[in-house]
Scaffold this motif. Structure first.
Motif, short mmCIF file in Angstrom:
data_model
loop_
_atom_site.label_atom_id
_atom_site.label_comp_id
_atom_site.label_asym_id
_atom_site.label_seq_id
_atom_site.Cartn_x
_atom_site.Cartn_y
_atom_site.Cartn_z
N HIS A 119 -1.38 -6.20 2.29
CA HIS A 119 -2.18 -6.62 1.35
C HIS A 119 -3.15 -5.25 1.06
O HIS A 119 -4.25 -5.27 1.10
CB HIS A 119 -3.16 -7.62 2.06
N LEU A 120 -2.63 -4.02 0.65
CA LEU A 120 -3.45 -3.09 0.22
C LEU A 120 -3.71 -3.26 -1.49
O LEU A 120 -2.93 -3.94 -2.09
CB LEU A 120 -2.24 -1.68 0.05
N SER A 121 -5.16 -3.09 -1.64
CA SER A 121 -5.41 -3.41 -3.07
C SER A 121 -4.90 -2.40 -4.04
O SER A 121 -4.14 -1.45 -3.43
CB SER A 121 -6.98 -3.27 -3.08
N LYS A 122 -5.11 -2.63 -5.35
CA LYS A 122 -4.52 -1.61 -6.41
C LYS A 122 -5.22 -0.30 -6.19
O LYS A 122 -4.38 0.79 -6.41
CB LYS A 122 -4.97 -2.12 -7.65
N GLU A 123 -6.26 -0.26 -5.62
CA GLU A 123 -6.96 1.18 -5.54
C GLU A 123 -6.31 1.72 -4.42
O GLU A 123 -6.22 3.11 -4.43
CB GLU A 123 -8.58 0.93 -5.36
N ASP A 124 -6.17 1.07 -3.37
CA ASP A 124 -5.54 1.56 -1.86
C ASP A 124 -4.22 2.00 -2.41
O ASP A 124 -3.63 3.17 -1.91
CB ASP A 124 -5.57 0.76 -0.83
N PHE A 125 -3.49 1.44 -3.05
CA PHE A 125 -2.14 1.70 -3.37
C PHE A 125 -1.96 2.86 -4.22
O PHE A 125 -1.25 3.64 -4.01
CB PHE A 125 -1.41 0.45 -4.25
N ALA A 126 -2.96 2.78 -5.23
CA ALA A 126 -2.99 4.11 -6.32
C ALA A 126 -3.07 5.39 -5.39
O ALA A 126 -2.77 6.45 -5.66
CB ALA A 126 -3.96 4.01 -7.23
N SER A 127 -4.14 5.55 -4.17
CA SER A 127 -4.60 6.43 -3.56
C SER A 127 -3.49 6.97 -2.68
O SER A 127 -3.50 8.24 -2.25
CB SER A 127 -5.83 5.99 -2.86
N VAL A 128 -2.44 6.12 -2.34
CA VAL A 128 -1.39 6.75 -1.43
C VAL A 128 -0.18 7.05 -1.91
O VAL A 128 0.97 7.65 -1.28
CB VAL A 128 -1.23 5.79 -0.26
N GLN A 129 0.10 6.77 -3.61
CA GLN A 129 1.14 6.95 -4.05
C GLN A 129 1.84 8.34 -3.85
O GLN A 129 3.20 8.49 -3.63
CB GLN A 129 1.09 6.44 -5.53
N ASP A 130 1.11 9.30 -4.11
CA ASP A 130 1.51 10.57 -4.23
C ASP A 130 2.09 11.14 -2.86
O ASP A 130 2.98 11.97 -2.81
CB ASP A 130 0.21 11.62 -4.76
N ALA A 131 1.47 10.56 -1.68
CA ALA A 131 1.82 10.90 -0.44
C ALA A 131 3.37 10.32 -0.05
O ALA A 131 3.94 10.63 1.13
CB ALA A 131 0.88 10.49 0.57
N MET A 132 3.77 9.10 -0.65
CA MET A 132 4.96 8.61 -0.22
C MET A 132 6.41 9.37 -0.26
O MET A 132 7.02 9.33 0.45
CB MET A 132 5.32 7.36 -1.22
N VAL A 133 6.17 10.53 -0.98
CA VAL A 133 7.29 11.51 -0.81
C VAL A 133 7.67 12.03 0.37
O VAL A 133 8.53 12.38 0.96
CB VAL A 133 7.21 12.64 -2.04
#
Length: 618
Positions: A119-133
Motif C-alpha cells: 500500500h504505497l501511495s502514488k507519491e511514495d511509488f514515484a519517489s522510489v522509482q529511480d532507485a529500483m535499478v
C-alpha cells in the motif's frame, strides 16, 4: 541405374545434415548474439490484480470503492541488496523489518514472489522509482485498498485483509498468493469470488539491471485483468446511518426488512468499528484493539448473537396454537394454576393476552398444545406434544439458518424431543413441568435479532417470507440467486394472523409500548419483549411492522441490559420506522432523548463482574 539413384539420395541428405550441423555449430559456438541477449534480458511475468467490485446502496449511492496503491514484491532467488541501510532508507523500513520479511519470503518460496511492502501511495511509488535499478529481484504491482464513504454498515459489510497462511494452503483454485487480500467477514467474504474479479498477466522484457525494455512479443501474450462485479445492496444508507446514530452508547442490534422482498434495509450491530481503519498499514494495530475490546465490536450481532426472545415469542405461540386447533380468538384463560407471574388484570382472550403480554395465558395455551390429544404417560404425552409443536415452529426459521448472505449466521436453539433427551440424559427424564418456560420465550429457546425481524416480516405478510438478504443485485445485469426471490410459507393459515395483528396494534396504542414508542400519524403494530438475563439488567426487545396495511418495513431492536422492551427498544424502532416511511422525524424530543440515551454503564457492570476473580475459589 538404381544404384546411382540411391547414392544421389544419400548424398543429398548427407549435405543437408552437414548444413544443419554447421549452422548449429555457428549459433552455439561462434555467434554469441543469443547468449548476450539471454544474459542481458529476461522475461518478467507481472501479475495484474483487478480492482475489487464496488458496493452501492439501494438507491445507487456508493458505499465502498477502491483507491489505487502499489505493493512491493520480492523474488528471493533473484533479490540482490548490496547496501541494506540504503534500501531501508529508500523504502522507509527498519533493518529488523527487512530481515524478518526477507526470511519469511525465503521460507515461503525462493522462486515465487512474496509481498515485501504494501500500500504505497502514488507519491511514495514515484519517489522510489529511480532507485529500483539498484535492487534486482524487487518489483511493484498495482493494487487497491478499500475506501469507505460512510462509517455505517461496517459489521455487515465486513472487511478485507491479507490472506492467512492456512487459507493460502487450503484454497481450492490456487488463485491467491502470499500477500493477497481476501474478504474476511460480511458480504466481503460471502461474495468474495464475485468481488475479486479475474487476474491479468503482463510479460515484460527486462535487462540484467532490472530495467524494463518493453512488452514481450509486443504484448501478444498479455491478458488484461477483469474487475470484480459490483454489488448493489438493499441497504438504505440514510436509514442505516440514522439507525447507527440511535444505537450509539448502547450494545445490541437493529434489523429492518422490507417484508414483500426480504431485502434488508438496515442492519446495525452496536458497538461497531470504523472499517476504514482496517486498511493499509493500520490494520494490525487497530484489529488487535478491536479483538481485545470486551464489547466485541467485531461481532456482527444481528445474525450471530444469541438471546432469548422473551415475550415477542408469544406471537409464535398464538399462531401455532391456532393452527393446531387448541386456541382461538375467543379462548380465555385466567391466571389460576400458572407458575408464571403476570400484571394485575383479569382473564383475557387472545387479543387481550397479546396486548398486555399475559404470561399465564400463554402458559395455559402451551400446556394445551403439549398435552391435549396425546396419550401415554406424562413423558410420552410431553414428547408427542412437543414434537408436533416444534415441527411447526421450525417453519418460522427457529433452530435453523434462514440463509442470509453474510456467512456468519447462527442457527439458534429450538428445543425439541431430541434436544431434551440429550439435556436430561435420556428419555422419560423430563416432562412439561421442566420445559414450560419456553411458553413465554424463556428457558432453552435462543434466537438472533435477524430471526426476530424476519418473524415481524412473516406476520406482516400473513404467513410467508422471502429469505432475508443484503445484496439485491450483482454485476451489470443485477442478477440475484433465485433463493432470494422464492417465498417460504410457514404453514399457518393467513386467517389466524388477524387476531395477532389486532393484539399487536393494541400493544402499541394502549398496551405495553410506552408513549415514546408511538408514532401519531403511522399505524405501527408491534410486540415488546423483556429477555431475562442472569448477569445484569434484562435485555429490551421490540419487533414491529408498519403500516398495518400494505407494510413497507418490519423491524427488530435488541438493546442489552436496558430493561423493559416498551421503554427502550420500542422508541428506537419507532424512530427508524418514522424516518423510513416519512423520510423525516417530527418527534424531535424523542429523537434527541434516545440518541443521547446511554445504557453502557449497565453493560460495563456486567463486564466487570465477568472479569472479576471468583473469591469463592481457592
Amino acid at each position: 541405374m538404381l544404384s546411382q539413384r540411391r547414392n544421389f539420395i544419400f548424398l543429398f541428405f548427407g549435405i543437408v545434415g552437414l548444413l544443419f550441423i554447421g549452422k548449429l555449430f555457428y549459433l552455439q559456438v561462434i555467434d554469441d548474439t543469443y547468449e548476450k541477449a539471454a544474459d542481458n534480458n529476461a522475461i518478467r511475468k507481472i501479475i495484474q490484480i483487478p480492482f475489487r467490485g464496488e458496493v452501492y446502496d439501494r438507491y445507487g449511492k456508493l458505499i465502498v470503492y477502491n483507491t489505487p496503491v502499489y505493493d512491493l514484491y520480492m523474488i528471493p532467488r533473484k533479490a540482490v541488496v548490496k547496501d541494506t541501510n540504503h534500501f531501508c532508507r529508500v523504502f522507509g523500513v527498519t533493518k529488523e523489518y527487512f530481515i524478518k520479511t526477507t526470511q519469511r519470503a525465503r521460507a515461503y518460496s525462493r522462486v515465487k514472489p512474496s509481498l515485501f511492502l504494501k500500500h504505497l501511495s502514488k507519491e511514495d511509488f514515484a519517489s522510489v522509482q529511480d532507485a529500483m535499478v539498484d535492487f534486482p529481484g524487487f518489483f511493484f504491482e498495482t493494487n487497491a485498498f478499500r475506501t469507505y464513504q460512510s462509517r455505517s454498515f461496517s459489521n455487515a459489510l465486513g472487511y478485507v485483509a491479507e490472506i492467512s497462511p492456512n487459507a493460502l494452503v487450503d484454497q481450492r483454485d490456487d488463485y491467491y498468493r502470499q500477500g493477497d487480500y481476501v474478504g474476511i467477514s460480511g458480504i466481503e467474504s460471502f461474495y468474495e469470488e464475485t468481488l475479486r474479479g479475474q487476474r491479468g498477466v503482463k510479460y515484460r522484457m527486462v535487462n540484467s539491471n532490472g530495467v524494463e525494455k518493453g512488452d514481450y512479443k509486443n504484448g501478444s501474450l498479455n491478458i488484461n485483468p477483469v474487475s470484480g462485479n459490483n454489488l448493489y445492496t438493499s441497504i438504505d444508507l440514510a436509514i442505516q446511518e440514522y439507525a447507527d446514530s440511535l444505537m450509539q452508547h448502547k450494545v445490541g442490534s437493529l434489523v429492518a426488512i422490507e417484508p414483500s422482498t426480504g431485502e434488508i434495509l438496515a442492519m446495525v450491530s452496536a458497538p461497531s468499528y470504523d472499517a476504514s481503519q482496517l486498511t493499509g498499514n493500520n490494520f494490525s494495530k487497530y484489529y488487535q484493539q478491536l479483538a481485545l475490546d470486551p464489547m466485541k465490536p467485531l461481532l456482527n450481532r444481528p445474525p450471530s448473537a444469541y438471546y432469548r426472545p422473551g415475550s415477542t415469542f408469544k406471537l409464535v405461540q398464538a399462531l401455532v396454537g391456532q393452527q393446531l386447533g387448541f386456541i382461538g380468538p375467543g379462548t380465555v384463560f385466567s391466571h389460576a394454576g400458572a407458575p408464571v407471574k403476570c400484571h394485575g388484570h383479569g382473564p383475557v382472550d387472545l387479543r387481550g393476552a397479546i396486548r398486555v403480554s399475559c404470561n399465564p395465558y400463554f402458559y395455559h395455551a402451551f400446556r394445551k398444545m403439549i398435552y391435549d390429544n396425546t396419550t401415554g404417560d406424562t413423558y410420552e404425552r410431553s414428547a408427542k406434544g412437543l414434537q408436533r409443536w416444534s415441527d411447526l415452529v421450525a417453519n418460522f426459521g427457529f433452530g435453523r439458518k434462514l440463509g442470509v448472505d453474510l456467512g456468519n449466521e447462527k442457527k439458534g436453539i429450538l428445543p425439541n424431543v431430541e434436544y431434551y433427551n440429550s439435556v436430561y440424559k435420556g428419555e422419560k427424564m423430563w416432562k412439561f413441568s421442566n420445559i414450560y418456560s419456553i411458553s413465554i420465550g424463556e428457558g432453552e429457546i435462543v434466537v438472533s435479532p435477524l430471526k426476530m425481524a424476519n418473524l415481524a416480516a412473516i406476520i406482516a405478510n400473513r404467513g410467508w417470507y422471502i429469505p432475508p438478504h443484503v445484496v439485491k443485485g450483482v454485476g451489470l445485469q443485477k442478477s440475484i440467486d433465485p433463493f432470494y426471490k422464492t417465498p417460504v410459507k410457514v404453514g399457518v393459515e393467513s386467517k389466524y394472523f388477524n387476531v395477532v395483528i389486532d393484539g399487536m396494534e393494541d400493544a402499541v396504542t394502549h398496551g405495553t409500548v410506552e408513549a415514546d414508542g408511538r408514532i401519531p400519524d403511522i399505524k405501527m403494530v408491534g410486540k415488546t419483549g423483556t429477555s431475562q438475563n442472569q448477569k445484569g439488567k434484562d435485555h429490551s426487545i421490540f419487533i414491529a411492522f408498519a403500516p398495518r396495511d400494505n407494510p413497507k418495513i418490519a423491524i427488530a431492536v435488541f438493546v442489552e441490559n436496558a430493561g423493559f422492551g416498551g421503554s427502550a427498544a420500542a422508541p428506537i424502532a419507532s424512530l427508524v420506522v418514522e424516518k423510513y416511511l416519512k423520510r423525516k422525524v417530527d418527534r424531535k424530543a424523542v429523537e434527541t432523548k434516545f440518541m443521547n440515551m446511554n445504557y453502557l454503564p449497565n453493560v460495563y457492570s456486567v463486564v466487570r463482574k465477568k472479569a472479576a476473580p471468583d473469591s469463592t475459589k481457592k
